[in-house]
Design a protein around this motif. Structure first.
Motif, PDB file in Angstrom:
ATOM      1  N   SER A  69     -14.505  22.518  25.905  1.00 16.81           N
ATOM      2  CA  SER A  69     -15.141  21.531  25.044  1.00 16.81           C
ATOM      3  C   SER A  69     -14.086  20.859  24.189  1.00 16.81           C
ATOM      4  CB  SER A  69     -16.196  22.201  24.151  1.00 16.81           C
ATOM      5  OG  SER A  69     -16.733  21.281  23.236  1.00 16.81           O
ATOM      6  N   VAL A  82     -15.916  12.675  29.646  1.00 16.64           N
ATOM      7  CA  VAL A  82     -15.940  14.065  29.198  1.00 16.64           C
ATOM      8  C   VAL A  82     -15.164  14.963  30.161  1.00 16.64           C
ATOM      9  CG1 VAL A  82     -17.426  16.049  28.728  1.00 16.64           C
ATOM     10  CG2 VAL A  82     -18.106  13.771  27.961  1.00 16.64           C
ATOM     11  N   ASP A 115     -11.147  10.126  25.471  1.00 16.48           N
ATOM     12  CA  ASP A 115     -12.078   9.125  24.964  1.00 16.48           C
ATOM     13  C   ASP A 115     -11.581   7.732  25.309  1.00 16.48           C
ATOM     14  OD1 ASP A 115     -14.172  10.449  23.855  1.00 16.48           O
ATOM     15  OD2 ASP A 115     -13.248  10.688  21.885  1.00 16.48           O
TER      16      ASP A 115
END
Length: 662
Positions: A410, A485, A490
């Motif tokens: 993550s 992701v 990003d």
């Protein structure tokens, strides 16, 4: 309400057909490098070298004249200068004023050239088109022919006279080229690059003398390497000691077994390989004397053969270390080499021939190199043990370095997509992500991949056209969200630099069907990366996989096993079928299948053709000959929402190329 724009009439008269050499003059960047004219001069040099490669002549003289023109003179057979029996025109005019005309299409025993760098009959005619002066003199059959061109047009008609035995040579060709400055950033041939080119050519042709004369300074340089590749590699290593003695070899397909595996007699390679613990890595490869700076399938074959030979040696002598899995990169990381391959029908990437694409050459070079190295290692066991110890140590270092990077699940933006089939490796530089069209192809890719370093992200249909989409609205599309992701990056805002610190894959590979829909998906993904993740392209992280379009099944015959051969397109399919015919295989003995999509391939086929790093066609995405701003303008015209009129004009200009490819 749409407003009709003035001057936008589109009718039959709008269609323009470019003839002769006009396409070259209008779009020179499609045919050659436009930074300087070295490549168009190299095309003439390569023709002279092909004569030497065919066994005609022992000397080639290149002269840089004071007016920046360049002459290339050989001792070959001389270009025929009579009338063409079918076209009814002068051969010298045909070969220099028409695209796709030349003597290198017939790759058989009856042809003028068996092995050559020339493939398409395009090179010298491109040189002529982009030169304000192009003079040709031919000595042949006791006569001397002379003709002059300018910008591809005849300006001095052909004259033929009887050779003077005291003055004129017996046979050969001399071509003088004066590049037109308007087509190049600099019209001067870079002397250092020309010297490097000629020297490397001399290495590949032992016994052939290559001379460079520079009129401005009166200098005369000559290259002739008696020891060929060995001397050149040692020179490139700049005096650094090698770990073990050089591994040299030269093998070509001669036996029926190799020939019936779709390799023709005489195809093969010569090589010299060195392992160095420190110092520069020196690597060069050639195909039929043509330099391939971007490598290709012949280099993949060398890598594969060396890896499997050394791996076999390590297993045979029980030299492996517990818990250490040897990879090809461990063996090849400190390898320097010179590789010269001979290929009957080489398929290059682009007209400038920077990379070899023939898929079957991987197997040929690998087979020849592997058997030679296995024999050499078993004859020099102490050297083999030292090399094994060296590469196993590098494998340990790689594993320790990978352990310092924890597996990230993550990044504060979202949990990894559930449909992402991740890889096991923690080495970002080695990891690969395949963006696969559809769940069906995704299933085959998942089963066929190497799960250690290859990850799969299936995409549902075509993603959003994001070219004009604002950053804050990108994630409204699920596919774009999942891609961002999965890669750990990003999208950027305006001109900011992307944060690549959490990048999870060194290679992001677009894998789509080899059809129109697949091409559309490629374009949409490339637009996404170029507009919103530009640094991924700048740093070489984005690739396009090229799956085959055809499969040829040749059944077992005599002592040869059945074969499955794959072709990227119709030109490769034609080459495979031609080779099968030359091997006297009956036409009914093989079948040709066309893949409708990746979903039709099983896992083994997808691995063998598209995902295996040693065999696959993986094209790096680069800007090419357009800069960033021009590329942006071009993409805007192609997929922008308000550019329909500009697209129609562009399509009208390109329609002749589409028709020519149907």
């Amino acid at each position: 309400m749409n407003q009709k724009k003035s001057g936008s009439a589109y009718n039959a008269a709008s269609i323009k057909v470019l003839k002769g050499l006009e396409p070259v003059k209008q779009r020179p960047g499609m045919y050659t490098r436009t930074q300087n004219p070295l490549h168009i001069v190299q095309e003439v040099i390569d023709n002279a070298l092909d004569e030497a490669l065919a066994g005609f002549g022992s000397k080639i003289v290149v002269t840089l004249h004071t007016d920046d023109s360049v002459s290339v003179e050989d001792e070959g057979r001389g270009i025929p200068f009579g009338l063409h029996p079918e076209e009814g025109e002068l051969v010298l005019e045909i070969v220099f004023t028409q695209l796709h005309a030349g003597g290198k299409f017939h790759k058989n025993s009856d042809g003028a050239y068996t092995f050559s760098g020339g493939l398409h009959g395009v090179g010298a005619s491109v040189t002529n088109a982009l030169s304000y002066r192009f003079d040709v003199t031919v000595w042949r059959d006791g006569r001397v022919a002379d003709i002059g061109f300018s910008h591809g047009d005849v300006v001095r008609a052909l004259t033929v006279r009887k050779a003077n035995g005291h003055i004129d040579k017996k046979s050969g060709t001399r071509i003088t080229v004066s590049p037109d400055p308007k087509y190049f950033d600099s019209a001067t041939v870079p002397q250092a690059e020309l010297q490097y080119l000629l020297r490397s050519k001399a290495v590949l042709l032992p016994g052939i003398e290559i001379v460079l004369v520079i009129e401005k300074t009166g200098d005369r340089q000559s290259w002739e390497y008696k020891n060929g590749l060995r001397s050149y590699l040692l020179e490139g290593l700049a005096g650094y000691d090698t770990l073990i003695p050089l591994f040299e070899g030269e093998r070509y397909a001669e036996s029926c077994h190799i020939i019936n595996n779709v390799f023709s007699r005489g195809e093969g390679a010569s090589w010299v390989v060195a392992w160095v613990e420190e110092g520069p890595i020196f690597r060069e490869s050639y195909v039929n004397l043509i330099p391939t700076p971007a490598g290709g399938t012949h280099e993949s074959g060398l890598r594969d053969g060396i890896f499997h030979a050394l791996k076999r040696f390590i297993e045979l002598y029980n030299l492996s270390l517990k818990g250490v899995k040897l990879l090809a990169e461990d063996v090849f990381a400190r390898v320097s080499f010179i590789l010269s391959a001979k290929v009957l029908d080489p398929q290059f990437q682009g007209q400038i021939k920077w990379q070899l694409n023939n898929r079957d050459i991987v197997r040929l070079v690998s087979t020849l190199v592997r058997s030679s190295l296995e024999l050499w290692l078993n004859e020099h066991v102490e050297h083999g043990r030292r090399l094994a110890e060296f590469v196993m140590k590098r494998a340990q270092e790689r594993i320790r370095a990978g352990q310092k990077v924890g597996k990230r699940k993550s990044y504060g933006i979202a949990v990894l997509p559930g449909k992402l089939v991740d890889c096991e490796s923690r080495d970002v530089s080695r990891n690969e992500l395949f963006l696969v069209e559809g769940d069906s192809a995704g299933g085959s890719a998942k089963m066929g991949r190497d799960k250690e370093f290859q990850a799969i992200l299936p995409l549902r249909g075509k993603i959003l056209n994001t070219w004009e989409t604002k950053r804050d609205r990108l994630f409204e599309n699920n596919e774009v969200h999942d891609i961002s992701v999965a890669i750990g990056v990003d999208p950027h805002a305006s001109d900011e630099i992307l944060d690549l610190s959490h990048l999870r894959y060194g290679k992001i590979c677009i894998l789509a069907d080899a059809d129109v829909d697949g091409s559309h998906i490629q374009v949409l993904l490339l637009a996404l990366f170029f507009r919103h993740f530009p640094q991924l392209i700048d740093r070489g992280h984005v690739y396009v996989a090229r799956p085959p379009l055809f499969r040829v099944d040749a059944p077992a015959r005599d002592t040869n096993p059945a074969q499955k051969l794959y072709a990227l397109d119709e030109s490769e399919l034609e080459i495979i079928v031609d080779k099968l015919r030359k091997d006297s295989t009956p036409g009914s003995a093989w079948t040709i299948s066309r893949f409708k999509g990746l979903g039709e391939m099983n896992a083994d086929q997808l691995w063998d053709t598209t995902m295996n790093p040693d065999i696959r066609r993986l094209m790096p995405v680069q800007l090419g000959y357009l800069d960033f701003n021009k590329t942006t303008e071009r993409i805007t015209m192609l997929i922008g929402k308000g550019e329909a009129a500009a697209r129609r004009i562009w399509l009208a200009e390109k329609i002749n190329k589409v028709q020519g490819s149907i």
